[in-house]
Motif scaffolding. Sequence first.
Motif, short mmCIF file in Angstrom:
data_model
loop_
_atom_site.label_atom_id
_atom_site.label_comp_id
_atom_site.label_asym_id
_atom_site.label_seq_id
_atom_site.Cartn_x
_atom_site.Cartn_y
_atom_site.Cartn_z
N SER A 32 0.83 -1.20 0.00
CA SER A 32 0.00 0.00 0.00
C SER A 32 0.87 1.25 0.00
O SER A 32 1.96 1.26 0.58
CB SER A 32 -0.89 0.04 1.24
N PRO A 33 0.38 2.34 -0.63
CA PRO A 33 1.11 3.60 -0.53
C PRO A 33 0.94 4.20 0.86
O PRO A 33 0.04 3.80 1.63
CB PRO A 33 0.42 4.48 -1.58
N LEU A 34 1.79 5.13 1.20
CA LEU A 34 1.62 5.94 2.40
C LEU A 34 0.78 7.17 2.05
O LEU A 34 0.51 7.44 0.88
CB LEU A 34 2.97 6.37 2.96
N GLY A 47 0.28 6.23 16.52
CA GLY A 47 -0.71 6.90 17.36
C GLY A 47 -0.21 8.23 17.92
O GLY A 47 -0.83 9.28 17.70
N PRO A 48 0.93 8.22 18.64
CA PRO A 48 1.47 9.48 19.16
C PRO A 48 1.84 10.47 18.06
O PRO A 48 1.69 11.69 18.23
CB PRO A 48 2.72 9.03 19.94
N ALA A 49 2.32 9.96 16.93
CA ALA A 49 2.68 10.85 15.81
C ALA A 49 1.45 11.58 15.29
O ALA A 49 1.48 12.79 15.03
CB ALA A 49 3.33 10.04 14.68
N ILE A 88 -1.96 4.67 5.39
CA ILE A 88 -3.33 5.16 5.16
C ILE A 88 -4.23 4.79 6.33
O ILE A 88 -5.08 5.57 6.75
CB ILE A 88 -3.87 4.61 3.83
N ALA A 89 -4.00 3.60 6.88
CA ALA A 89 -4.80 3.16 8.02
C ALA A 89 -4.66 4.10 9.21
O ALA A 89 -5.63 4.37 9.92
CB ALA A 89 -4.41 1.74 8.42
N ALA A 90 -3.44 4.61 9.43
CA ALA A 90 -3.20 5.50 10.57
C ALA A 90 -3.77 6.89 10.34
O ALA A 90 -4.29 7.52 11.26
CB ALA A 90 -1.70 5.58 10.85
N ILE A 145 -8.89 -2.78 7.92
CA ILE A 145 -7.72 -2.20 8.58
C ILE A 145 -6.92 -1.28 7.64
O ILE A 145 -5.81 -0.86 7.95
CB ILE A 145 -6.79 -3.28 9.17
N GLY A 146 -7.50 -1.00 6.47
CA GLY A 146 -6.87 -0.06 5.55
C GLY A 146 -5.71 -0.62 4.76
O GLY A 146 -4.87 0.14 4.27
#
Length: 333
Positions: free
Chosen positions: A134-136, A198-200, A216-218, A297-298
């Motif tokens: 997957s791409p970012l 998460g923190p990012a 992408i999921a994040a 989950i993306g």
Amino acid sequence: MTQRHHARTGRRAFPAIAFALCAGAMVLAASAASAAYPDHQITLVVPYAPGGGVDSVGRILSRGLAKELNQSVVVENRPGAGATVGAGYVKRAAADGYTMMVVDPALIINPSLMANLPYDPLRDFTAVSMLTLSPLMLSVTNGLPAKSVAELQGMAKTGGQGLSFASAGIGTTPHMAGELFKLKTQGNFIHVPYKGSGPAMTDLISGQVQFSFSTIAAASPFVTTGKIRALATTGDKRSPDWPQLPTVAETVPGFKVLFWTGLFVPSQTPPDVVQKLNAAVAKVWQSEEAQEALKKIGETAAPPMSSAQSQDFVHSESRMWATVVKDANIKVD
């Protein structure tokens, strides 16, 4: 020829014959073991803590493989040191197909960043199959006026203290994407590593950092709710899930970063076992159940690849990231 000579010749020949018989027996035993594979529980190591993206992929795979192979597949989390603890454990495991690992690009990035690793990714492991590809997503904090990659690039060239970018940690794919972006644009960008996505994302939302490359999921939950703004994705073509977003490469030629996960086993695992696992993964990933679970989950299933094709892909990624680490002069304290 004397009787004594025949006796000496016979004594010399016996060890060679015995060795050949033993070797043949070992080959037959190994073949029989491979044919019966799997006849007991399989351990699937995830070198990260439970709950993350790689762990989620591993659990989807474990459920599918258990059905396909008619054998229990237990996920074992062995986090620590950017996946090196889990990878070192799998390297030391018996090469029989009963211990395997789901891991991300950290496996092949770490050797360029860290000295004295407990493994060599290209020598000690065999890639069974790529799992996801997957791409970012490149996104910015809402307080930053940049509405495009070109504007973000322009802001980084205006001097001042530079723009900070968050990542899920040193050596992660998001970190490497930021370093590649910095190299290709010659922008004034400062890396701020976090312990996880998460923190990012939390600090990106609050404006503590200006932009981030992330999975992408994040990022997508915060993009869809308007808490951050997406500028682009990092594949060589637009994401089918986010077709309205351009690729970074549309502004920065040659920029391509993919986040992947793959299934690996110790390098001496019998080829027929590797082939059996590769075929099982392909069947699992073709199932509607697995595809729906990945979508939730993306993640996107990688196109079907043989073990050899997967190995070639991993070698190519290893060369690319080693060059980025060298050119960016990235050091790990």
